[in-house]
Design a protein around this motif. Structure first.
Motif, PDB file in Angstrom:
ATOM      1  N   ALA A 173       0.666  -1.282  -0.275  1.00  0.00           N
ATOM      2  CA  ALA A 173       0.107   0.019  -0.006  1.00  0.00           C
ATOM      3  C   ALA A 173       0.936   1.249   0.566  1.00  0.00           C
ATOM      4  CB  ALA A 173      -1.645  -0.235   1.035  1.00  0.00           C
ATOM      5  N   GLU A 174       0.419   2.622  -0.452  1.00  0.00           N
ATOM      6  CA  GLU A 174       0.697   3.755  -0.253  1.00  0.00           C
ATOM      7  C   GLU A 174       0.378   3.995   0.603  1.00  0.00           C
ATOM      8  OE1 GLU A 174       3.545   4.130  -2.351  1.00  0.00           O
ATOM      9  OE2 GLU A 174       4.342   2.474  -3.531  1.00  0.00           O
ATOM     10  N   ARG A 175       1.135   4.937   1.573  1.00  0.00           N
ATOM     11  CA  ARG A 175       0.816   5.996   2.038  1.00  0.00           C
ATOM     12  C   ARG A 175       0.760   7.467   1.753  1.00  0.00           C
ATOM     13  NH1 ARG A 175       3.124   8.965   6.522  1.00  0.00           N
ATOM     14  NH2 ARG A 175       1.715  10.055   7.930  1.00  0.00           N
ATOM     15  N   ILE A 176      -0.627   7.999   1.914  1.00  0.00           N
ATOM     16  CA  ILE A 176      -0.483   9.258   1.951  1.00  0.00           C
ATOM     17  C   ILE A 176      -0.849  10.555   2.804  1.00  0.00           C
ATOM     18  CG2 ILE A 176      -1.733  10.928   0.424  1.00  0.00           C
ATOM     19  CD1 ILE A 176      -2.079   8.394  -1.680  1.00  0.00           C
ATOM     20  N   PRO A 177      -0.211  11.292   3.191  1.00  0.00           N
ATOM     21  CA  PRO A 177      -1.362  11.988   4.134  1.00  0.00           C
ATOM     22  C   PRO A 177      -1.981  12.830   3.873  1.00  0.00           C
ATOM     23  CG  PRO A 177       1.638  11.775   3.882  1.00  0.00           C
ATOM     24  CD  PRO A 177       0.908  11.528   3.350  1.00  0.00           C
ATOM     25  N   ARG A 178      -2.476  13.287   5.040  1.00  0.00           N
ATOM     26  CA  ARG A 178      -3.920  14.152   5.006  1.00  0.00           C
ATOM     27  C   ARG A 178      -3.316  15.893   4.266  1.00  0.00           C
ATOM     28  NH1 ARG A 178      -5.703  17.595  10.473  1.00  0.00           N
ATOM     29  NH2 ARG A 178      -3.884  18.004  10.424  1.00  0.00           N
ATOM     30  N   GLY A 179      -3.763  16.354   3.283  1.00  0.00           N
ATOM     31  CA  GLY A 179      -3.613  16.772   2.376  1.00  0.00           C
ATOM     32  C   GLY A 179      -2.452  17.307   1.071  1.00  0.00           C
ATOM     33  N   ALA A 180      -2.378  15.596   1.310  1.00  0.00           N
ATOM     34  CA  ALA A 180      -1.366  15.749   0.170  1.00  0.00           C
ATOM     35  C   ALA A 180      -1.386  14.908  -1.064  1.00  0.00           C
ATOM     36  CB  ALA A 180       0.249  14.677   1.014  1.00  0.00           C
ATOM     37  N   SER A 181      -0.848  15.006  -1.831  1.00  0.00           N
ATOM     38  CA  SER A 181      -1.092  14.330  -2.791  1.00  0.00           C
ATOM     39  C   SER A 181       0.298  13.453  -3.976  1.00  0.00           C
ATOM     40  CB  SER A 181      -1.110  15.288  -3.823  1.00  0.00           C
ATOM     41  OG  SER A 181       0.139  15.838  -4.621  1.00  0.00           O
ATOM     42  N   ILE A 212      -0.383   1.414 -14.683  1.00  0.00           N
ATOM     43  CA  ILE A 212      -1.531   2.624 -14.166  1.00  0.00           C
ATOM     44  C   ILE A 212      -0.798   3.741 -13.902  1.00  0.00           C
ATOM     45  CG2 ILE A 212      -4.043   3.594 -13.701  1.00  0.00           C
ATOM     46  CD1 ILE A 212      -3.977   0.197 -14.222  1.00  0.00           C
ATOM     47  N   SER A 213      -0.343   5.224 -14.104  1.00  0.00           N
ATOM     48  CA  SER A 213       0.351   6.439 -13.146  1.00  0.00           C
ATOM     49  C   SER A 213      -1.298   7.476 -13.333  1.00  0.00           C
ATOM     50  CB  SER A 213       0.842   6.942 -14.483  1.00  0.00           C
ATOM     51  OG  SER A 213       1.456   8.122 -13.626  1.00  0.00           O
ATOM     52  N   LYS A 214      -1.542   6.818 -11.589  1.00  0.00           N
ATOM     53  CA  LYS A 214      -2.324   8.424 -11.320  1.00  0.00           C
ATOM     54  C   LYS A 214      -1.537   9.429 -10.250  1.00  0.00           C
ATOM     55  CE  LYS A 214      -6.234   6.317 -13.856  1.00  0.00           C
ATOM     56  NZ  LYS A 214      -7.061   7.366 -14.560  1.00  0.00           N
ATOM     57  N   ASP A 215      -2.145  10.538 -10.292  1.00  0.00           N
ATOM     58  CA  ASP A 215      -1.905  11.312  -9.051  1.00  0.00           C
ATOM     59  C   ASP A 215      -3.274  11.034  -8.403  1.00  0.00           C
ATOM     60  OD1 ASP A 215      -0.415  13.310  -7.559  1.00  0.00           O
ATOM     61  OD2 ASP A 215      -1.391  15.228  -8.934  1.00  0.00           O
ATOM     62  N   VAL A 216      -2.875  11.105  -7.190  1.00  0.00           N
ATOM     63  CA  VAL A 216      -3.718  11.014  -6.217  1.00  0.00           C
ATOM     64  C   VAL A 216      -3.902  11.915  -4.362  1.00  0.00           C
ATOM     65  CG1 VAL A 216      -4.866   9.284  -4.365  1.00  0.00           C
ATOM     66  CG2 VAL A 216      -3.651   8.269  -6.295  1.00  0.00           C
ATOM     67  N   LYS A 217      -5.283  12.503  -5.248  1.00  0.00           N
ATOM     68  CA  LYS A 217      -4.524  13.554  -3.630  1.00  0.00           C
ATOM     69  C   LYS A 217      -5.197  13.405  -2.360  1.00  0.00           C
ATOM     70  CE  LYS A 217      -4.665  18.621  -3.059  1.00  0.00           C
ATOM     71  NZ  LYS A 217      -5.663  19.482  -3.752  1.00  0.00           N
ATOM     72  N   ASN A 218      -4.872  13.535  -1.218  1.00  0.00           N
ATOM     73  CA  ASN A 218      -5.402  12.891  -0.444  1.00  0.00           C
ATOM     74  C   ASN A 218      -5.959  14.069   0.069  1.00  0.00           C
ATOM     75  OD1 ASN A 218      -6.618  12.489   2.619  1.00  0.00           O
ATOM     76  ND2 ASN A 218      -4.789  11.595   2.783  1.00  0.00           N
ATOM     77  N   SER A 275     -14.782   9.475  -1.874  1.00  0.00           N
ATOM     78  CA  SER A 275     -15.165  11.121  -1.752  1.00  0.00           C
ATOM     79  C   SER A 275     -14.561  11.628  -2.036  1.00  0.00           C
ATOM     80  CB  SER A 275     -16.985  11.679  -1.483  1.00  0.00           C
ATOM     81  OG  SER A 275     -17.046  11.447   0.577  1.00  0.00           O
ATOM     82  N   CYS A 276     -13.862  12.117  -0.680  1.00  0.00           N
ATOM     83  CA  CYS A 276     -12.896  12.791   0.011  1.00  0.00           C
ATOM     84  C   CYS A 276     -11.277  12.565  -0.796  1.00  0.00           C
ATOM     85  CB  CYS A 276     -12.466  13.227   1.484  1.00  0.00           C
ATOM     86  SG  CYS A 276     -11.984  11.588   2.289  1.00  0.00           S
ATOM     87  N   VAL A 277     -11.413  11.700  -2.023  1.00  0.00           N
ATOM     88  CA  VAL A 277      -9.957  11.776  -2.432  1.00  0.00           C
ATOM     89  C   VAL A 277     -10.199  11.892  -4.004  1.00  0.00           C
ATOM     90  CG1 VAL A 277      -8.407  10.112  -3.529  1.00  0.00           C
ATOM     91  CG2 VAL A 277      -8.982  10.080  -1.050  1.00  0.00           C
ATOM     92  N   GLN A 278      -9.311  12.493  -4.477  1.00  0.00           N
ATOM     93  CA  GLN A 278      -9.155  13.021  -6.106  1.00  0.00           C
ATOM     94  C   GLN A 278      -7.968  12.413  -6.966  1.00  0.00           C
ATOM     95  OE1 GLN A 278      -8.382  17.315  -6.816  1.00  0.00           O
ATOM     96  NE2 GLN A 278      -9.565  16.878  -8.478  1.00  0.00           N
ATOM     97  N   VAL A 279      -8.480  11.584  -7.773  1.00  0.00           N
ATOM     98  CA  VAL A 279      -7.089  10.971  -7.850  1.00  0.00           C
ATOM     99  C   VAL A 279      -7.531  11.388 -10.182  1.00  0.00           C
ATOM    100  CG1 VAL A 279      -6.964   8.287  -9.547  1.00  0.00           C
ATOM    101  CG2 VAL A 279      -7.413   8.942  -7.178  1.00  0.00           C
ATOM    102  N   THR A 280      -6.235  12.236 -10.256  1.00  0.00           N
ATOM    103  CA  THR A 280      -6.445  12.236 -11.862  1.00  0.00           C
ATOM    104  C   THR A 280      -4.670  11.713 -12.352  1.00  0.00           C
ATOM    105  OG1 THR A 280      -4.973  14.170 -11.304  1.00  0.00           O
ATOM    106  CG2 THR A 280      -7.452  14.813 -11.449  1.00  0.00           C
ATOM    107  N   ASN A 281      -5.320  11.086 -14.004  1.00  0.00           N
ATOM    108  CA  ASN A 281      -4.305  10.696 -14.811  1.00  0.00           C
ATOM    109  C   ASN A 281      -3.109  11.315 -14.625  1.00  0.00           C
ATOM    110  OD1 ASN A 281      -5.847   9.290 -16.217  1.00  0.00           O
ATOM    111  ND2 ASN A 281      -6.333   9.997 -17.313  1.00  0.00           N
TER     112      ASN A 281
END
Length: 90
Positions: A25-33, A41-47, A72-78
């Motif tokens: 798994a990948e950990r993403i801190p609050r407010g980070a991407s 598959i390459s995605k930019d995940v914003k927490n 809903s609180c996570v944004q995923v973009t290409n």
């Protein structure tokens, strides 16, 4: 949708305590991407959540399931795949 969010957080905590959890798994801190590039598959995940999240990446199916059911609180973009070597294009 609430069940999906809870499942993502639960899986995150389970992976946190497994040996070698960085592989699962990948950990993403609050407010980070974070740009995650797995299984082609390459995605930019914003927490945007109120706490850290863990994105399951142990298998292609887990990674794809997260992409298909983003909380809903996570944004995923290409994202463009990372290039090796010199990043300048001429």
């Amino acid at each position: 949708m609430r069940k999906v969010i809870l499942a993502v957080f639960f899986l995150g905590y389970v992976f946190l305590f497994l040996p070698g959890s960085a592989l699962f798994a990948e950990r993403i801190p609050r407010g980070a991407s974070l740009v995650i590039e797995k299984y082609g598959i390459s995605k930019d995940v914003k927490n945007g959540c109120s706490s850290d999240i863990y994105v399951p990446t142990n298998t292609a199916a887990e990674w794809q399931a997260f992409i298909n059911h983003v909380p809903s609180c996570v944004q995923v973009t290409n994202s463009s795949p990372k290039l090796c070597g010199n990043s300048s294009h001429t």
